[in-house]
Design a protein around this motif. Sequence first.
Motif, PDB file in Angstrom:
ATOM      1  N   ARG A   1       0.833  -1.215   0.000  1.00  0.00           N
ATOM      2  CA  ARG A   1       0.000   0.000   0.000  1.00  0.00           C
ATOM      3  C   ARG A   1       0.864   1.260   0.000  1.00  0.00           C
ATOM      4  O   ARG A   1       0.599   2.214  -0.734  1.00  0.00           O
TER       5      ARG A   1
ATOM      6  N   VAL B   1      -0.037   2.389  -3.573  1.00  0.00           N
ATOM      7  CA  VAL B   1      -1.271   3.171  -3.417  1.00  0.00           C
ATOM      8  C   VAL B   1      -0.970   4.587  -2.937  1.00  0.00           C
ATOM      9  O   VAL B   1      -1.450   5.564  -3.520  1.00  0.00           O
TER      10      VAL B   1
ATOM     11  N   ASN C   1      -0.873   7.902  -5.391  1.00  0.00           N
ATOM     12  CA  ASN C   1      -2.218   8.466  -5.184  1.00  0.00           C
ATOM     13  C   ASN C   1      -3.293   7.647  -5.882  1.00  0.00           C
ATOM     14  O   ASN C   1      -4.166   8.180  -6.580  1.00  0.00           O
ATOM     15  N   MET C   2      -3.236   6.335  -5.684  1.00  0.00           N
ATOM     16  CA  MET C   2      -4.211   5.443  -6.316  1.00  0.00           C
ATOM     17  C   MET C   2      -5.533   5.469  -5.555  1.00  0.00           C
ATOM     18  O   MET C   2      -5.581   5.819  -4.372  1.00  0.00           O
TER      19      MET C   2
ATOM     20  N   GLU D   1      -8.236   3.314  -3.986  1.00  0.00           N
ATOM     21  CA  GLU D   1      -8.455   1.923  -3.573  1.00  0.00           C
ATOM     22  C   GLU D   1      -9.940   1.618  -3.460  1.00  0.00           C
ATOM     23  O   GLU D   1     -10.718   2.413  -2.929  1.00  0.00           O
TER      24      GLU D   1
ATOM     25  N   GLN E   1     -13.122  -3.263 -10.640  1.00  0.00           N
ATOM     26  CA  GLN E   1     -12.508  -1.950 -10.887  1.00  0.00           C
ATOM     27  C   GLN E   1     -12.962  -1.391 -12.234  1.00  0.00           C
ATOM     28  O   GLN E   1     -13.232  -0.193 -12.360  1.00  0.00           O
TER      29      GLN E   1
ATOM     30  N   SER F   1      -6.618   2.796 -10.148  1.00  0.00           N
ATOM     31  CA  SER F   1      -7.357   2.216  -9.033  1.00  0.00           C
ATOM     32  C   SER F   1      -6.565   1.023  -8.513  1.00  0.00           C
ATOM     33  O   SER F   1      -5.664   0.505  -9.183  1.00  0.00           O
ATOM     34  N   ALA F   2      -6.905   0.574  -7.307  1.00  0.00           N
ATOM     35  CA  ALA F   2      -6.200  -0.561  -6.703  1.00  0.00           C
ATOM     36  C   ALA F   2      -7.177  -1.348  -5.849  1.00  0.00           C
ATOM     37  O   ALA F   2      -8.137  -0.788  -5.306  1.00  0.00           O
ATOM     38  N   SER F   3      -6.928  -2.647  -5.745  1.00  0.00           N
ATOM     39  CA  SER F   3      -7.806  -3.491  -4.956  1.00  0.00           C
ATOM     40  C   SER F   3      -7.020  -4.656  -4.376  1.00  0.00           C
ATOM     41  O   SER F   3      -6.143  -5.215  -5.043  1.00  0.00           O
TER      42      SER F   3
ATOM     43  N   ILE G   1      -3.634  -3.545  -9.570  1.00  0.00           N
ATOM     44  CA  ILE G   1      -3.678  -2.130  -9.941  1.00  0.00           C
ATOM     45  C   ILE G   1      -4.180  -2.032 -11.378  1.00  0.00           C
ATOM     46  O   ILE G   1      -3.748  -2.796 -12.254  1.00  0.00           O
TER      47      ILE G   1
ATOM     48  N   HIS H   1      -4.138   0.862 -14.058  1.00  0.00           N
ATOM     49  CA  HIS H   1      -3.662   2.222 -14.356  1.00  0.00           C
ATOM     50  C   HIS H   1      -4.244   2.632 -15.710  1.00  0.00           C
ATOM     51  O   HIS H   1      -3.884   2.076 -16.755  1.00  0.00           O
TER      52      HIS H   1
END
Length: 657
Positions: free
Chosen positions: A60, A64, A68-69, A71, A226, A245-247, A273, A275
Motif C-alpha cells: 500500500r 497506493v 495516489n491510487m 483503492e 474496478q 485504481s487498486a484493490s 492495480i 492504471h
Amino acid sequence: MAHPMTTKNGQPFDRASLESLMRRRLFYTPAFEIYGGVSGLYDLGPPGCGLQSNIIEIWRKHFVLKENMLEVDCTMLTPYEVLKTSGHVDKFSDWMCKDPKTGEIFRADHLVEEVLESRLKGNKEARGQKQDEEKEDPKKKKKKVKTIQAIKMDDALVQEYEEVLAKIDNYSGEELGLLMKKYEIKNPATGSELEPPVAFNLMFGTSIGPSSNLPAFLRPETAQGQFLNFQKLLEFNQQSMPFASASIGKSFRNEISPRSGLLRVREFLMAEIEHFVDPESGKKHPRFEDVKDVELELLNRSVQLAGKTHVETTPISKAVSEGIVDNETLGYFLARIQQFLLKLGADPTKIRFRQHMKNEMAHYATDCWDAELLTSYGWIECVGCADRSAYDLTVHAKRTNAPLVVREVRKEPLRIEEWQCDIDKKRFGPRFKKDGKAVEAAVEALTQDLREKLSMDLKNEGKIVIDVEGVGDGKVEIDKELIAIEKRTRIENTREYTPNVIEPSFGIGRILYSIVEHNYWTRAEDEARGVISFPPAVAPTKVLLVPLSTHPDFRPLVRRLGDKLTHVGVSYRVDDSNASIGKRYSRNDELGTPFGITVDFQSVKDNTFTLRDRDTTRQVRANEEEVCEAIMNLVEGKETWDDVAKRLPIFEGQEVD
C-alpha cells in the motif's frame, strides 16, 4: 522438480526442512486437516498472518500512497453475465489430461515440464556418475557403465528437451498432446496412457438467491470490479487522467492439480492495480524519469521462442526505447515491481522478468511480463504486468451501453473532414419496412473509405449496394432518392475516448512463500538452527522480550517495554518460559524475529537492557530510551545494525543454549 539452490550463507537449500519449520511454527497449515484436508486450500497461522499483513502494508505504501491510487474493495461474487462479457467463461482455461484407469487428473503443461526436467536431471546425474566411475577400478567400471548408458541421453535430445522447456508456456492443448506422444509421457505413478489434453475452465461456479436462478462465479481476479466502477472513479478523480485504481482481496481458481504448497492454491490473496491511460499519449508515465536507470533481468519473447532462457541485464529506459518493453507506463511498473520485491527481502540474484509468448497471453492482453522469483520449485510467476489495452472497458460498454469513456474539452477545436450519409427517413421506412433498422445500422457502420467509393457509385449509377447481414441475400440496393453521401467539415470541441489499462497483478501468497525461501538459512555451527532473515519491516514480530527468569521484579519492566513498543506500532512477543535464553532466541530466529531485548537483574538496577540482532547474534547494551529508539530506527530503515553497534556499547555474554 526441485532446483539446486543455496541459502544466503552458501549452504545447500533444504526445502523439506523449511516446509517442516513453516508448518511446525504455524506459518501455515492445511485447511480442514482433521477431516483429511482439501488439496490447494491452506490456513495461515499467526506468523503467516503477520507476514502477509506486513507485505500488504508495504504494498500500500509503495504503490497506493506513492501513486495516489484510488483503492476499492469489490465483491467476490460475480454474476455469470459479467464474466461472460469479459471472456472468462469462454477462455479462462488450462489444459488437463486424465488417466482413464485411475481417474487421476494432471495439468498437461506441468506434467510435460516435470517429466522432461526429471529426465534431464537423471541424465545429468548419470553422466556425473560415469565420470566418477572412469576413475575407478576398470574391472568394476564395465558393469556400471552399462546401467548408465541405459538412461543416458545424447546431446541432441538434451538440447531438444531444453528448447521444449523454454517454450512450455506457448504450447496449445493439441501441441501438448503431440509432445506427450512424442516423448512417451504417461502417468508417472502407474505408467498408464493418458487421454489427450482438454480445456478446463478454472472458475468456481455458484448461484445467487434462494431460487438459484442467478448463476454466478467466485471471481478469478479483482480486476472486473474496478473496470465496472471506472466511470464513478473517474468522476471521483474530478475527470482527471491518467489515474489508477487498486484493490486487495481474495480470488478463486479451481486449479487442476494443485501442488507446490502455497505456490499453487485454489483460494488466494491478490493485490491488483488498474492504471488508466490515454492511448494517444503514447502511454508515457510522468515519473518514468525516476526509474529510468533501474536495471532488470529481461527474458524476452524472441529468446524463448528460440528455445533459450538467456536473460539480459537492461536499464528500463533502454528496454523501452528499443521496443523490448512496449511503453513507458509498462516499463515504469516493471521497475517499481522490482523495487517492491527488493524491499520485501527478495534475493536480487533470483529475480527476472519474463515476457509472455503469443499463445500464452491472456485473452485480454496485448503484452505481458511476469516478475518471476527463483525458488526450489523453479522460476515462479509472482507478479504479472499486462497491457490490457481498452479490452475490458470496451466489451462492458458494448454489452451494457454504459459510457465507460473519458470526455474532455479539447484545447483547440478539431476540424474533421468526413463523408456523411443522410437518410430520407420518410421514404426509408416504407421502402424497407421491418428491415429498415438493420439497413440503417449497416449504413451507419460504413467506413470512410467505403463511403467515398459509394458516393461515386451514387453519382454515376444513381444507386448503391451494401452488405446487410440477415436481409435477403445479404445485399441491399439503395436508390439516390433515399440517401445522400457528401463530404463535410465537422468541428469537434470535445474528445471522447476509451482509456487503455496497464495492470500489475500481485499474487501475495506466492510472494510470501518465495520471500521465506530467499531468507531461510541455518547456522554454520548447528544446521538444526534455522533462521529466516526477514527485513525488519516485513518480519511478523519485530521484537522478542526475554526476561532472564520469572522473578517478579522483571514483570514491571517487561510490561513497560511492551507498552512503549505497542505505542510506536512495533509488534512484540514475550517468552518467559523455563528454556535457556539461547533456546528462546533460537526458536524465535525460526520465526524471523529480528531483535530481542533481555531483561535481567542489571536492568532492575539501572534500567539498561541488552538488544540482540538475529542474524549476527551480536548484542549491545543501553538504557530503555536508547534501545527503543534503536529498534524504531531499525524497523523504519533509518539505521542498520552496524550503525547501532557503532554508537551503542557492545555487550558480551548471556546467550546460552
